[in-house]
Design a protein around this motif. Structure first.
Motif, PDB file in Angstrom:
ATOM      1  N   VAL A 105       0.840  -1.200   0.000  1.00  0.00           N
ATOM      2  CA  VAL A 105       0.000   0.000   0.000  1.00  0.00           C
ATOM      3  C   VAL A 105       0.873   1.246   0.000  1.00  0.00           C
ATOM      4  O   VAL A 105       1.983   1.259   0.529  1.00  0.00           O
ATOM      5  CB  VAL A 105      -0.963   0.031   1.207  1.00  0.00           C
ATOM      6  N   CYS A 106       0.326   2.275  -0.586  1.00  0.00           N
ATOM      7  CA  CYS A 106       1.080   3.505  -0.785  1.00  0.00           C
ATOM      8  C   CYS A 106       0.120   4.683  -0.634  1.00  0.00           C
ATOM      9  O   CYS A 106      -1.074   4.561  -0.912  1.00  0.00           O
ATOM     10  CB  CYS A 106       1.665   3.470  -2.201  1.00  0.00           C
ATOM     11  N   GLY A 107       0.611   5.805  -0.168  1.00  0.00           N
ATOM     12  CA  GLY A 107      -0.208   7.009  -0.066  1.00  0.00           C
ATOM     13  C   GLY A 107       0.471   8.167  -0.762  1.00  0.00           C
ATOM     14  O   GLY A 107       1.705   8.228  -0.817  1.00  0.00           O
ATOM     15  N   THR A 108      -0.320   9.064  -1.299  1.00  0.00           N
ATOM     16  CA  THR A 108       0.258  10.256  -1.920  1.00  0.00           C
ATOM     17  C   THR A 108      -0.550  11.485  -1.535  1.00  0.00           C
ATOM     18  O   THR A 108      -1.761  11.408  -1.328  1.00  0.00           O
ATOM     19  CB  THR A 108       0.309  10.125  -3.461  1.00  0.00           C
ATOM     20  N   ASP A 109       0.145  12.596  -1.413  1.00  0.00           N
ATOM     21  CA  ASP A 109      -0.517  13.856  -1.075  1.00  0.00           C
ATOM     22  C   ASP A 109       0.302  14.999  -1.665  1.00  0.00           C
ATOM     23  O   ASP A 109       1.443  14.803  -2.106  1.00  0.00           O
ATOM     24  CB  ASP A 109      -0.643  14.011   0.442  1.00  0.00           C
ATOM     25  N   ALA A 110      -0.280  16.172  -1.675  1.00  0.00           N
ATOM     26  CA  ALA A 110       0.394  17.336  -2.252  1.00  0.00           C
ATOM     27  C   ALA A 110       0.063  18.579  -1.447  1.00  0.00           C
ATOM     28  O   ALA A 110      -0.965  18.652  -0.770  1.00  0.00           O
ATOM     29  CB  ALA A 110      -0.033  17.525  -3.706  1.00  0.00           C
ATOM     30  N   SER A 111       0.952  19.553  -1.521  1.00  0.00           N
ATOM     31  CA  SER A 111       0.726  20.846  -0.875  1.00  0.00           C
ATOM     32  C   SER A 111       1.222  21.932  -1.823  1.00  0.00           C
ATOM     33  O   SER A 111       2.288  21.793  -2.427  1.00  0.00           O
ATOM     34  CB  SER A 111       1.482  20.910   0.456  1.00  0.00           C
ATOM     35  N   THR A 112       0.441  22.988  -1.947  1.00  0.00           N
ATOM     36  CA  THR A 112       0.727  23.989  -2.973  1.00  0.00           C
ATOM     37  C   THR A 112       0.673  25.408  -2.420  1.00  0.00           C
ATOM     38  O   THR A 112      -0.197  25.735  -1.614  1.00  0.00           O
ATOM     39  CB  THR A 112      -0.290  23.864  -4.134  1.00  0.00           C
ATOM     40  N   ILE A 113       1.608  26.220  -2.853  1.00  0.00           N
ATOM     41  CA  ILE A 113       1.542  27.667  -2.634  1.00  0.00           C
ATOM     42  C   ILE A 113       1.038  28.264  -3.942  1.00  0.00           C
ATOM     43  O   ILE A 113       1.746  28.249  -4.950  1.00  0.00           O
ATOM     44  CB  ILE A 113       2.921  28.256  -2.285  1.00  0.00           C
ATOM     45  N   HIS A 186       8.661  -0.931  -7.634  1.00  0.00           N
ATOM     46  CA  HIS A 186       7.944  -1.542  -6.511  1.00  0.00           C
ATOM     47  C   HIS A 186       6.524  -1.969  -6.880  1.00  0.00           C
ATOM     48  O   HIS A 186       5.800  -2.496  -6.033  1.00  0.00           O
ATOM     49  CB  HIS A 186       7.885  -0.565  -5.338  1.00  0.00           C
ATOM     50  N   THR A 187       6.103  -1.727  -8.101  1.00  0.00           N
ATOM     51  CA  THR A 187       4.748  -2.107  -8.512  1.00  0.00           C
ATOM     52  C   THR A 187       4.639  -3.629  -8.595  1.00  0.00           C
ATOM     53  O   THR A 187       5.651  -4.317  -8.780  1.00  0.00           O
ATOM     54  CB  THR A 187       4.409  -1.480  -9.878  1.00  0.00           C
ATOM     55  N   PRO A 188       3.419  -4.185  -8.445  1.00  0.00           N
ATOM     56  CA  PRO A 188       2.139  -3.490  -8.286  1.00  0.00           C
ATOM     57  C   PRO A 188       1.892  -3.092  -6.829  1.00  0.00           C
ATOM     58  O   PRO A 188       2.389  -3.738  -5.914  1.00  0.00           O
ATOM     59  CB  PRO A 188       1.126  -4.545  -8.735  1.00  0.00           C
ATOM     60  N   LEU A 227       1.024   1.801 -15.334  1.00  0.00           N
ATOM     61  CA  LEU A 227       2.148   1.573 -14.421  1.00  0.00           C
ATOM     62  C   LEU A 227       1.899   0.398 -13.476  1.00  0.00           C
ATOM     63  O   LEU A 227       2.747   0.082 -12.639  1.00  0.00           O
ATOM     64  CB  LEU A 227       2.410   2.838 -13.589  1.00  0.00           C
ATOM     65  N   ASN A 228       0.726  -0.232 -13.608  1.00  0.00           N
ATOM     66  CA  ASN A 228       0.322  -1.337 -12.725  1.00  0.00           C
ATOM     67  C   ASN A 228       0.136  -0.851 -11.287  1.00  0.00           C
ATOM     68  O   ASN A 228       0.467  -1.546 -10.324  1.00  0.00           O
ATOM     69  CB  ASN A 228       1.344  -2.479 -12.774  1.00  0.00           C
TER      70      ASN A 228
END
Length: 412
Positions: A105-113, A186-188, A227-228
């Protein structure tokens, strides 16, 4: 800045409004009891589908509605994991580790100015982060980017300054780049997203802005598939798809929504009632999920079979959290066990952080830009601009408006 006198007044006002506070807290409990007669899981899923198909205006009028897909268990309302976590705390974490050794399992997030029109140098900065757990090991990565001047203008039918959808596209592109560069080997794996794939937030966008967002979203999901990587949105939702489904199919199944000029008394009563409110009474057992359904809203669907984005959705309970889960239907077509796989992964990762996926929490920690971070970014940009002005002999200033300077310093 909060003054001592303001704090005292707030405390006094809350004493005067104790009855209002109690009524507000108890209001949803009362609505829960009243909504039971409209519970969509008490209805025949075939009848629900017929009602939605016969009145295509319901999607645009109601904004969101659930289209049942899991008929065999629809009337149960909640589905337990076949091999779920044990009640014993020690053995529960044994189960978690076993699941997460089997499922990466993997998580992604973003922060923007975002760009600031009060600043005479137009720039924006964004940072995305990815946090992966695979076979008990952790891999993390961060990637950032900056846009300056005319890079913040989108060249479509007309030249426009960046809006919400452009920032979203930028973050998706940067996430794909990071996944390609550091995580492809590291996929899938399942990629948890702290965002809605049903993009209901775009209801007020113009048709041109919607199309741009949907095209970009579909491209993002397609690239992840190639990208699987299995994208799964997991978030706290205020959606009303199930509520609208129950009300529509109980109160006015034979009436077209477009013909209604006013809300009924029942609709007014439940106007602020969301799926999560009544699901606490449905998902009574921890780690259970609702039957899955196709989410339909006025952004991603023109009808039940004319879709811009085809998704599977369900809700899952982890401790005191009701999480909404969405993923592209193509993954269920590829693997009939996809719903159970996602259910297990969401529960296992969320147990580790008390009701929300740990990988998403870690990705957020990596991506987030604090107030201090934002000031540092501005200072770096500011110094570079001054350096260039000096180098080329320009007598220019790079500054905020007075109001924004005070905000940055915490004065306003």
């Amino acid at each position: 800045m909060l003054q001592e006198l303001s704090i005292q007044r707030l405390s006094q006002n809350l004493v005067m409004k104790e009855k209002k506070i109690f009524e507000s807290l108890s209001g949803y409990k009362n609505l829960n009891e009243k909504f039971e007669q409209y519970n969509p899981f008490n209805l025949d899923p075939r009848k629900i589908r017929e009602t939605i198909a016969d009145d295509r205006s319901c999607i645009s009028v109601l904004g969101s509605i659930a289209f049942p897909l899991e008929d065999s268990v629809w009337d149960r309302g909640q589905i337990m994991l076949e091999d779920g976590p044990y009640e014993n705390e020690g053995r529960k974490f044994e189960w978690v580790n076993k699941v997460l050794d089997e499922i990466s399992v993997c998580g992604t997030d973003a922060s923007t100015i975002r760009h600031n029109l009060h600043l005479n140098l137009l720039y924006a900065y964004t940072q995305v982060a990815v946090f992966l757990r695979k076979f008990g090991r952790y891999v993390e990565g961060v990637l950032d980017d900056v846009k300056v001047g005319d890079e913040l203008y989108f060249m479509g039918n007309e030249i426009k300054l960046f809006e919400d959808e452009h920032y979203q596209m930028w973050n998706w592109d940067l996430t794909l780049k990071l996944l390609n560069e550091k995580f492809y080997q590291h996929t899938p794996f399942i990629l948890f997203l702290d965002e809605s794939l049903s993009v209901s937030y775009a209801r007020n966008y113009t048709s041109e802005r919607r199309k741009l967002l949907l095209d970009s979203l579909n491209n993002y999901l397609k690239k992840l598939y190639e990208l699987n990587i299995f994208p799964v949105a997991v978030y706290f939702s205020l959606d009303r798809g199930l509520v609208n489904c129950g009300l529509k199919c109980t109160l006015c199944s034979n009436t077209k929504c477009s013909h209604c000029s006013d809300l009924s008394e029942q609709e007014r009563m439940f106007k602020t009632f969301c799926d999560k409110h009544f699901l606490y009474n449905v998902l009574t057992k921890n780690y259970s999920r609702t039957p899955y359904f196709r989410p339909l809203n006025s952004v991603i669907a023109e009808s039940e079979d004319k879709l811009h984005v085809d998704l599977i959705a369900f809700y899952v309970r982890v401790d005191d959290s009701i999480l909404r889960v969405e993923f592209p239907k193509i993954f269920l077509e590829k693997d009939e066990n996809a719903v159970n796989l996602v259910h297990k992964a969401v529960v296992a990762d969320s147990i580790l952080s008390g009701g929300y996926p740990l990988t998403l929490s870690r990705a957020h920690e990596l991506a987030v830009l604090s107030g201090r971070d934002r000031n540092v970014v501005h200072e770096i940009v500011y110094n570079k601009a001054l350096e260039l002005c000096k180098k080329y002999g320009y007598n220019l200033e790079v500054k905020f408006s007075r109001k924004n300077e005070l905000k940055a310093r915490g004065v306003l």
